[in-house]
Design a protein around this motif. Structure first.
Motif, PDB file in Angstrom:
ATOM      1  N   HIS A 131       3.348  -2.422   9.633  1.00 14.35           N
ATOM      2  CA  HIS A 131       3.075  -3.402   8.419  1.00 14.35           C
ATOM      3  C   HIS A 131       3.230  -4.920   8.926  1.00 14.35           C
ATOM      4  N   ARG A 132       4.205  -5.219   9.835  1.00 15.51           N
ATOM      5  CA  ARG A 132       4.505  -6.371  10.415  1.00 15.51           C
ATOM      6  C   ARG A 132       5.067  -7.523   9.173  1.00 15.51           C
ATOM      7  N   THR A 133       4.709  -7.312   7.918  1.00 13.25           N
ATOM      8  CA  THR A 133       4.790  -8.194   6.953  1.00 13.25           C
ATOM      9  C   THR A 133       5.505  -7.687   5.970  1.00 13.25           C
ATOM     10  N   LEU A 134       6.401  -6.858   6.149  1.00 12.70           N
ATOM     11  CA  LEU A 134       7.319  -6.327   4.998  1.00 12.70           C
ATOM     12  C   LEU A 134       8.458  -7.288   4.590  1.00 12.70           C
ATOM     13  N   SER A 135       8.251  -7.528   3.403  1.00  9.75           N
ATOM     14  CA  SER A 135       9.299  -8.548   2.767  1.00  9.75           C
ATOM     15  C   SER A 135       9.486  -8.179   1.451  1.00  9.75           C
ATOM     16  N   ASN A 136      10.429  -8.640   0.766  1.00 16.26           N
ATOM     17  CA  ASN A 136      10.491  -8.353  -0.779  1.00 16.26           C
ATOM     18  C   ASN A 136       9.728  -9.207  -1.605  1.00 16.26           C
ATOM     19  N   ASP A 137       8.874  -9.813  -0.901  1.00  9.92           N
ATOM     20  CA  ASP A 137       7.628 -10.393  -1.771  1.00  9.92           C
ATOM     21  C   ASP A 137       6.458  -9.282  -1.975  1.00  9.92           C
ATOM     22  N   ASN A 138       6.297  -8.265  -1.152  1.00  8.24           N
ATOM     23  CA  ASN A 138       5.249  -7.342  -1.278  1.00  8.24           C
ATOM     24  C   ASN A 138       5.775  -5.934  -1.681  1.00  8.24           C
ATOM     25  N   ILE A 139       6.998  -5.783  -1.979  1.00  9.00           N
ATOM     26  CA  ILE A 139       7.496  -4.668  -2.515  1.00  9.00           C
ATOM     27  C   ILE A 139       7.382  -4.811  -3.955  1.00  9.00           C
ATOM     28  N   LEU A 140       6.828  -3.879  -4.581  1.00 10.88           N
ATOM     29  CA  LEU A 140       6.380  -3.779  -6.060  1.00 10.88           C
ATOM     30  C   LEU A 140       7.322  -2.704  -6.721  1.00 10.88           C
ATOM     31  N   LEU A 141       8.199  -3.414  -7.695  1.00 11.89           N
ATOM     32  CA  LEU A 141       8.896  -2.411  -8.553  1.00 11.89           C
ATOM     33  C   LEU A 141       8.215  -2.030  -9.661  1.00 11.89           C
ATOM     34  N   GLN A 142       8.099  -0.733  -9.867  1.00 12.83           N
ATOM     35  CA  GLN A 142       7.409  -0.423 -11.268  1.00 12.83           C
ATOM     36  C   GLN A 142       8.272  -0.131 -12.232  1.00 12.83           C
ATOM     37  N   SER A 143       7.596   0.026 -13.686  1.00 16.25           N
ATOM     38  CA  SER A 143       8.407   0.379 -14.702  1.00 16.25           C
ATOM     39  C   SER A 143       9.301   1.555 -14.532  1.00 16.25           C
ATOM     40  N   SER A 144       8.799   2.541 -13.770  1.00 18.03           N
ATOM     41  CA  SER A 144       9.232   3.793 -13.748  1.00 18.03           C
ATOM     42  C   SER A 144      10.595   3.683 -12.663  1.00 18.03           C
ATOM     43  N   GLY A 145      10.648   2.550 -12.074  1.00 13.04           N
ATOM     44  CA  GLY A 145      11.917   2.277 -11.074  1.00 13.04           C
ATOM     45  C   GLY A 145      11.427   2.573  -9.723  1.00 13.04           C
ATOM     46  N   ASP A 146       9.992   3.370  -9.609  1.00 16.02           N
ATOM     47  CA  ASP A 146       9.738   3.379  -8.278  1.00 16.02           C
ATOM     48  C   ASP A 146       9.202   2.220  -7.431  1.00 16.02           C
ATOM     49  N   VAL A 147       9.077   2.148  -6.392  1.00 16.11           N
ATOM     50  CA  VAL A 147       8.306   0.840  -5.608  1.00 16.11           C
ATOM     51  C   VAL A 147       7.162   1.250  -4.865  1.00 16.11           C
ATOM     52  N   LYS A 148       6.253   0.318  -4.687  1.00 16.17           N
ATOM     53  CA  LYS A 148       4.971   0.217  -3.941  1.00 16.17           C
ATOM     54  C   LYS A 148       5.013  -0.789  -2.877  1.00 16.17           C
ATOM     55  N   LEU A 149       4.506  -0.286  -1.786  1.00 10.42           N
ATOM     56  CA  LEU A 149       4.354  -1.308  -0.719  1.00 10.42           C
ATOM     57  C   LEU A 149       2.861  -2.180  -0.948  1.00 10.42           C
ATOM     58  N   PHE A 150       3.017  -3.238  -0.616  1.00 11.75           N
ATOM     59  CA  PHE A 150       1.423  -4.124  -1.046  1.00 11.75           C
ATOM     60  C   PHE A 150       1.335  -4.809   0.442  1.00 11.75           C
ATOM     61  N   ASN A 151      -0.123  -5.010   0.541  1.00  8.97           N
ATOM     62  CA  ASN A 151      -0.603  -5.812   1.636  1.00  8.97           C
ATOM     63  C   ASN A 151       0.153  -5.403   2.973  1.00  8.97           C
ATOM     64  N   TYR A 152       0.013  -4.036   3.204  1.00 13.48           N
ATOM     65  CA  TYR A 152       0.817  -3.628   4.453  1.00 13.48           C
ATOM     66  C   TYR A 152      -0.491  -3.437   5.395  1.00 13.48           C
ATOM     67  N   GLY A 153      -1.576  -3.775   5.095  1.00 13.56           N
ATOM     68  CA  GLY A 153      -2.650  -3.533   6.337  1.00 13.56           C
ATOM     69  C   GLY A 153      -3.154  -4.739   6.866  1.00 13.56           C
TER      70      GLY A 153
END
Lengths: 829, 215
Positions: free
Chosen positions: A121-143
């Motif tokens: 990933h190399r750029t994992l940060s709280n900016d690209n961890i997306l919290l869903q209304s369900s409470g789950d998270v999704k990583l974004f821009n990991y590529g």
């Protein structure tokens, strides 16, 4: 039945997408590689590398949807984008320890998938961890790190300073690889921020931040504790549950070798509760069928007018500056340009542009719910009729149909259902493909039409694609010239994949050899299955025996010669005027049609045309290509008829624009109106063409080459006599005695000896010339026997411009054994 | 076909001069730049990603040489060894041939020599053969020395030039040199060579003079 609309279905909060943009590194100065070819632009390499990201499907990762090249090496990445970045919530709401543990678990599951594919990933940060209304998270821009080839294809650094592991700085950020362990460090920082509910070191400047991270190397004891103390959060540190603290502290280990992997961390007891919960979903025997995927939604959105580039401009992510500002400061006489450098601040834009879906919702608002559940087959007419009438677009041209969002919605929904049921739904797939093939699913549909089996991947994996062979040089020089206008095929990954597939094919088919042209033949399959080499290979492997049996033998001259002869005969059969003209100017298919048939037009047409042509080809047999050839000639007919040899050959050296839809229509029509045996060949694949003694077998090439009109089999003649007597004109050229003794029902007698062949005048045959002149669409079958000349008479008819002339193979006697008989005696003609 | 003296009436201001047609064939290993040379000569274009040639391609170009108009009928052949069996069909009856190699690849030079030998053995005895060392723009990656190729060419009586389809260097020149060397004497009957285009699949030998001129 009252039916709801589809809007709630479409308005799934997770079915949202956004785009980011950056610039790829520009090549400087003279841009030629060692082979003299221009260097591939980095943005193309990126687009090629990025394709594999589209196949990542994990609930904790945003799906990649598209990669677009803009002007001047601009690269645009479209991906699923939904929820709120955690960074926006820190210090604004409280995160409970259990929630943080769950977030940690989901991030780790996401990272596990990436690391399993050797993607860091190399750029994992709280900016690209997306919290869903369900409470789950999704990583974004990991590529980004992967697609930019570890940052080497872009001129900005790929990392998020604060979250970057110290070893990354120590090793130098431009090092061309990265240990996945750096993502674990980043995870530690993210979790620390959540657990302490503090944005870390927010007041520090860039250089200070880096120094701060490097200072961690000196820390003896807990880094988390140090961070907590520096942020006046020591109390929170002490209150933190032990299991969470343990996870964060293990992640924040300065020695990468001591830092745990995803797998190791996921074994922690606190994560087991989530694993058990996830297991529930898989208790179902088969995975749930998704009604549609976000890829499809994105496709429809584009068809409905969605334009990523335009949206980026609207939202200010793409700004065009006046051309005068981009003039170079200095241009040397050798062509070197100076002072045109881009402002480094514009190279990467961290903003994300959400794509608005309202236009699509509006467009699809009226679509009734049942459309998403198409009735595949039903024995009850009442039920079948109750179905909403499908969106009627049959009258529209193909290109319009392919661009119509609503029509494509219907087609994609239906065909994806059918593909889901493959191989049991093969017949339905064939039936639907005859209408048209939705571009989004073309790769899968072609594979189904070619009967690809599920184990294709294993087969491909087992083949040696690495060992050097004598063919390599040829393959290597052909690939950089093969459909290079296409971004995927011209990318570095495209080249590698094509080479592997070709090598695998040569290895697997020891009876064949690599002929130039095989590269072009493979290109459409690779293009459609860019992320599934195995399937592309399987398609090629099924395609060749079906359509190009023995064309790639080391000595293929007999096969090709026969094929070209049949092509000439087919021209004579359907278009005697043209055939006579080409014959007269000695314009033989050998001079122009070899690349047509050897590559089934993949070497002469651009990809988008080949796709439409092959959509139909795949539904037909190996005689279809010569019908395509005929349709190309037909389109150029007027010019050919008025041209001499040189003009004709020049015309084909630089093939003029050919309308493919017309080609498909014309060739389908001649294909359907040609008795099968007229195009039958000695060298066709027996597996696909079963033959008996009433078919054409044993015809030697030398004989074939002498005959300008094709032969027809006894089977086809019998079929005409029994079922379609009005579509045939049977001419018996034996002498009247034999004719009156026994003849085919409905045949007429024109004794060979009674005709003068001196001029090409149809009246020379006397009484029956009227029947020939007014024959219309009828097939003319010339029937003789061993004693009659079976070349002069049909050739005479051909020269009189009589169409559809063919000769009964084996002559009259071949029909004697047919039961029930088609013969009659004492014919009263 | 009708005789081609019709071309003499083309409104090119040359109607007073002679018009000669020559069949020219390009041979050589694949990816040495045969098609690129032809494209540069005929259309003045260069495509970086020139597609591979399958079978053969046919093009024509007319050049003026003093008072003579020379029309080249150019057969550009496929380079891959496998297509070798087709080659005689194209070089049979050709009055000129350009054998091309890539100066950055020694193997292609070896292959060029093989082609020269084959032409000397099998083609018309008076065929004019030119050797072209293509990709001169990549001279910094040269693997075949100029002198080596020149010596070989002299020994075998070939025209020789290093060319670059990319920069157009020597491209017109090599065709011009061939045109100059081809016999354009008027006593040749104007018929023989004019049908070479259609003799491809027949085994006929070409007229011994190998050239034809019509007034």
């Amino acid at each position: 039945m009252t039916v709801g609309t589809t809007l709630p279905l479409l308005k799934d909060p997770q079915m949202q997408f956004g785009a980011t943009t950056f610039f790829a590194k520009q090549h400087k100065g003279d841009t030629c590689g060692s082979n003299g070819l221009p260097l591939t632009p980095n943005s193309i390499i990126i687009v090629g590398r990025a394709q594999t990201l589209k196949t990542i499907n994990c609930p904790y990762l945003c799906q990649y949807l598209d990669f677009i090249r803009g002007k001047h090496e601009r690269t645009i990445v479209v991906s699923q984008y939904c929820g709120t970045p955690l960074a926006e919530l820190i210090e604004k709401r409280r995160f409970e320890p259990e929630e943080i543990v769950q977030i940690a678990y989901q991030i780790l599951e996401g990272l596990k998938v990436l690391h399993g594919r050797k993607i860091v990933h190399r750029t994992l940060s709280n900016d690209n961890i997306l919290l869903q209304s369900s409470g789950d998270v999704k990583l974004f821009n990991y590529g980004l790190f992967h697609m930019s080839k570890f940052g080497s294809l872009v001129s900005f650094p790929v990392f998020q300073v604060l979250y970057t592991a110290p070893e990354v700085f120590l090793n130098g950020i431009n090092r061309l690889s990265s240990d996945p362990k750096c993502d674990i460090w980043s995870l530690g920082v993210c979790l620390a921020e959540l657990a302490l509910n503090k944005v870390l070191w927010s007041s520090l400047k860039l250089g200070q931040k880096i120094r701060k991270i490097l200072s961690m190397l000196q820390v003896n004891g807990s880094i988390l504790e140090k961070i907590a103390r520096e942020h006046n959060s020591y109390e929170q540190y002490l209150e933190m549950p032990e299991d969470l603290k343990e996870i964060i502290e293990e992640c924040l280990n300065v020695l990468p070798s001591h830092r745990p992997t995803c797998d190791l961390l996921l074994k922690k007891p606190c994560f087991q509760q989530f694993k058990a919960k996830e297991g529930e979903g898989f208790r179902k025997i088969c995975p749930p069928f998704e009604i549609f995927t976000i890829h499809e939604l994105y496709h429809w959105w584009q068809l409905a007018g969605g334009d990523v580039l335009l949206e980026l401009k609207k939202q200010g992510l793409i700004r065009s500056s006046p051309p005068i500002l981009s003039l170079p400061s200095l241009v040397l006489i050798e062509g070197v340009v100076l002072g045109q450098d881009r402002n480094p601040a514009t190279l990467y834009d961290p903003r994300i542009a959400q794509m608005p879906l309202d236009a699509l919702y509006q467009r699809f608002a009226h679509i009734p719910f049942p459309v998403f559940y198409p009735l595949i087959h039903s024995k009850s007419e009442i039920i079948a009729d109750a179905d909403p009438p499908p969106y009627d677009a049959t009258a529209l041209p193909l290109v319009i149909k392919e661009k119509d969002p609503e029509y494509q919605l219907h087609r994609v929904i239906l065909l994806r259902r059918l593909l889901h049921g493959y191989p049991f739904t093969k017949d339905f797939i064939v039936e639907q493909s005859a209408k048209d093939i939705p571009p989004l699913l073309r790769g899968e549909i072609w594979a189904a039409l070619l009967n690809i089996q599920a184990d294709y991947e294993t087969t491909y994996t087992r083949i040696d694609k690495v060992t050097h062979t004598t063919t390599d040089r040829q393959i290597e020089v052909d690939i950089p010239r093969c459909h290079q206008y296409n971004e995927l095929l011209s990318s570095a990954d495209g080249h590698k994949k094509l080479k592997r597939i070709l090598k695998a094919w040569v290895y697997q088919n020891s009876q064949y050899v690599y002929w130039q042209g095989l590269d072009s033949l493979t290109a459409p399959f690779l293009y459609l299955n860019f992320n599934d080499e195995g399937k592309a290979f399987a398609c090629l492997s099924a395609f060749v025996p079906k359509f190009l049996h023995n064309f790639f033998l080391k000595d293929n001259s007999v096969v090709i010669e026969e094929y070209l002869c049949k092509f000439s005969q087919l021209i004579a059969f359907h278009d005697p005027d043209l055939a006579n003209h080409l014959h007269e100017i000695n314009f033989y298919p050998q001079l122009f049609a070899i690349p047509w048939f050897l590559t089934l037009f993949s070497h002469v047409f651009p990809l988008y045309k080949i796709l439409h042509l092959w959509d139909r080809l795949l539904l037909c047999d190996s005689s279809f290509p010569i019908h395509i050839g005929l349709s190309v000639l037909t389109q150029l007919r007027d010019r050919l008829l008025t041209s001499g040899f040189n003009e004709c050959i020049l015309l084909f050296s630089d093939l003029p624009e050919v309308d493919i839809e017309k080609c498909v229509l014309l060739s389908t029509s001649t294909y359907q109106n040609t008795p099968r045996s007229v195009t039958s060949r000695e060298h066709e694949n027996g597996k696909f063409h079963k033959k008996d003694e009433l078919d054409i077998v044993g015809l030697k090439l030398e004989e074939l080459k002498k005959e300008r009109c094709p032969r027809i089999s006894a089977n086809d003649v019998v079929n005409f006599v029994r079922n379609r007597p009005n579509d045939v004109l049977l001419i018996d050229i034996r002498n009247p005695t034999m004719y009156s003794r026994c003849s085919v029902m409905g045949s007429i007698n024109i004794p060979f000896s009674s005709v003068s062949f001196s001029d090409n005048i149809i009246d020379n045959i006397g009484l029956h010339s009227a029947a020939l002149k007014s024959k219309g669409h009828k097939v003319v079958v010339v029937i003789g026997d061993a004693d009659t000349d079976l070349e002069t008479f049909p050739t005479f008819l051909l020269q009189c411009n009589i169409s559809k002339v063919c000769v009964l193979h084996g002559g009259f006697n071949r029909l004697l054994s047919v039961t029930p008989t088609v013969l009659t005696s004492n014919n009263a003609m | 076909m009708a005789n081609r003296s019709g071309t003499a009436q083309r409104p090119n201001g040359q109607s007073q001069g002679k018009i000669c047609q020559f069949k020219l064939v390009l041979l050589g290993e694949s990816a040495v730049g045969k098609s690129s040379l032809v494209l540069r000569f005929v259309k003045g274009q260069f495509h970086e990603y020139q597609e591979s040639t399958i079978g053969a391609a046919f093009l024509t170009q007319t050049i003026c040489l003093d008072d003579t108009t020379v029309k080249f009928e150019i057969w550009d052949t496929a380079g891959q060894e496998r297509y070798h069996s087709l080659a005689p069909m194209y070089y049979r009856g050709a009055q000129a041939a350009i054998v091309v190699y890539d100066i950055t690849n020694q193997d292609t030079f070896g292959r060029a020599k093989t082609w020269v030998k084959e032409l000397q053995r099998q083609a018309s005895p008076n065929i004019v053969i030119a050797l072209a060392g293509n990709k001169q723009d990549l001279a910094n990656k040269r693997m075949v020395e100029y002198e080596e190729a020149q010596t070989y060419a002299e020994e075998n009586g070939l025209l020789f030039m290093e060319t670059s389809a990319k920069t157009a260097m020597n491209v017109n020149d090599i065709f011009l040199a061939i045109a100059k060397k081809l016999p354009k004497n008027e006593q040749n009957t104007g018929q023989g060579g004019s049908v070479q285009g259609r003799r491809l699949t027949e085994g006929n030998t070409e007229p011994k003079t190998g050239a034809n001129c019509c007034k």
